[in-house]
Design a protein around this motif. Sequence first.
Motif, mmCIF file in Angstrom:
data_model
loop_
_atom_site.group_PDB
_atom_site.id
_atom_site.type_symbol
_atom_site.label_atom_id
_atom_site.label_comp_id
_atom_site.label_asym_id
_atom_site.label_seq_id
_atom_site.Cartn_x
_atom_site.Cartn_y
_atom_site.Cartn_z
ATOM 1 N N LEU A 181 67.175 116.044 31.223
ATOM 2 C CA LEU A 181 67.711 115.397 32.415
ATOM 3 C C LEU A 181 68.739 114.328 32.063
ATOM 4 O O LEU A 181 69.696 114.105 32.809
ATOM 5 N N ARG A 182 68.549 113.677 30.927
ATOM 6 C CA ARG A 182 69.450 112.596 30.531
ATOM 7 C C ARG A 182 70.592 113.075 29.628
ATOM 8 O O ARG A 182 71.359 112.253 29.125
ATOM 9 N N THR A 235 58.342 112.834 40.294
ATOM 10 C CA THR A 235 57.624 113.037 39.038
ATOM 11 C C THR A 235 57.244 114.502 38.885
ATOM 12 O O THR A 235 57.115 115.243 39.868
ATOM 13 N N THR A 271 62.763 118.730 31.001
ATOM 14 C CA THR A 271 62.256 117.615 30.206
ATOM 15 C C THR A 271 63.078 116.365 30.483
ATOM 16 O O THR A 271 64.202 116.439 30.995
ATOM 17 N N GLN A 272 62.529 115.199 30.113
ATOM 18 C CA GLN A 272 63.256 113.954 30.313
ATOM 19 C C GLN A 272 64.533 113.929 29.491
ATOM 20 O O GLN A 272 65.581 113.455 29.944
ATOM 21 N N GLU A 273 64.458 114.473 28.272
ATOM 22 C CA GLU A 273 65.638 114.494 27.403
ATOM 23 C C GLU A 273 66.746 115.362 28.005
ATOM 24 O O GLU A 273 67.929 115.013 27.946
ATOM 25 N N ARG A 306 53.169 115.865 29.495
ATOM 26 C CA ARG A 306 54.195 114.827 29.522
ATOM 27 C C ARG A 306 54.705 114.653 30.954
ATOM 28 O O ARG A 306 54.834 115.622 31.689
ATOM 29 N N ARG A 307 54.986 113.413 31.321
ATOM 30 C CA ARG A 307 55.473 113.105 32.656
ATOM 31 C C ARG A 307 57.004 112.996 32.621
ATOM 32 O O ARG A 307 57.575 112.396 31.716
ATOM 33 N N VAL A 308 57.636 113.567 33.624
ATOM 34 C CA VAL A 308 59.086 113.524 33.736
ATOM 35 C C VAL A 308 59.454 112.742 34.984
ATOM 36 O O VAL A 308 58.891 112.966 36.067
ATOM 37 N N ASP A 309 60.394 111.811 34.839
ATOM 38 C CA ASP A 309 60.822 110.938 35.936
ATOM 39 C C ASP A 309 62.148 111.456 36.495
ATOM 40 O O ASP A 309 63.134 111.599 35.772
ATOM 41 N N PHE A 310 62.180 111.719 37.799
ATOM 42 C CA PHE A 310 63.375 112.228 38.468
ATOM 43 C C PHE A 310 64.035 111.174 39.355
ATOM 44 O O PHE A 310 64.839 111.510 40.208
ATOM 45 N N CYS A 356 67.865 111.119 39.620
ATOM 46 C CA CYS A 356 68.467 112.414 39.944
ATOM 47 C C CYS A 356 68.936 112.482 41.394
ATOM 48 O O CYS A 356 68.303 111.936 42.293
#
Length: 371
Positions: free
Chosen positions: A142-143, A179, A138-140, A186-190, A193
């Motif tokens: 990853l961050r 992506t 998830t985006q959360e 939901r879209r996740v941005d990589f 990374c």
Amino acid sequence: MAAQEIRTMKAAVGIGQQSEWISLNATRRCDEAAEFEQALRSRVVAQDNAIAALSELYQLYLAKLNMPGRPIGTLLFLGPTGSGKTRSVEAAAEALFGDPNAMIKIDCAEFQHSHEISKLVGSPPGYLGHRDTKPLLTQENLRRFQTPAHQLTLLLFDEIEKASDSLWQLLLGILDKATLTLGDNRRVDFSECIVVMTSNLGAREMSEVTQGRLGFAQPRKPSAALDATLEKIGIEAARRKFSPEFMNRLDKVVVFRSLTELALRRIIDLEIAAVQRRIHASGYGGFALNATVQVREFLIREGFDSRYGARPLKRAIEKYLVIPLSNLIATHQVNSGDFVQIDLDRSSGEVLFRKLSASAWASAATRLSEY
């Protein structure tokens, strides 16, 4: 164009006139990237190509020149087991965030079947376990380890060759477009990374080249030609395993070499320093630790195996140093502020532990520094 206009343009840019030139060094690192590279070199032994690849990507991140719509960088680490592939990423996390676990690590051995991909992306609506399966990517998540100073994430896919084809297909979108669409759309941005994949592909062939077939050849000494041969073996093994689409999305393939006995001498210094840090972090109370030259040579003899890299050495340190030290701590034979020297009894071959005075400790530390 009139001749007068051409002369005016040449004069504006200095063509045809005497001008001064400033030579630029395109290989120079900024201070922050140089510090990062130095931190990697203090933690990773004998793998200069991996250190250079990671530091180049970090410099790219600092300059904000990474390609839009793609991850900061995508690397494939190949080489024998125990040569430092995973450790290199852990060292990067430690250098950036102060914690070797400050990264997203995917153990690809857990994704040998296609249905297990749901652990990464979650189950689609209507499927069993849709609300129960929490996706890992998830985006959360990853961050989670990002800081104001470092808005990037280290994403490690460990032993990628063990994963199913479904995971490789999933990676195509991440490596190419940065992506990923989760099960709930939901879209996740990589794009923030650095994606690193490790694999043991080609390790057997590399070992035969460096060590020779048992009983038929002598180990080959490190050289530029040997490095080129090992790189070729690794890349060919990866191309046989992975599709052209997958290989074409990698920025760089780094081949790790088998560790030599000389490299293990440097690794043992790092491992003993790590034991010292564990002692201070235990909460029992810190005491200083010193291992003599004889003990270090003994550990290398017990832990050196060119086929398995540094892992046998770590097991030897646990067996001969850490477990006896835990007994000394539990029985209160050593206390906070003590000076403990680890030595070797040459007659029996046993590892000995002694408490030294401050003056004897200083003398022992001086002798070790000359080693």
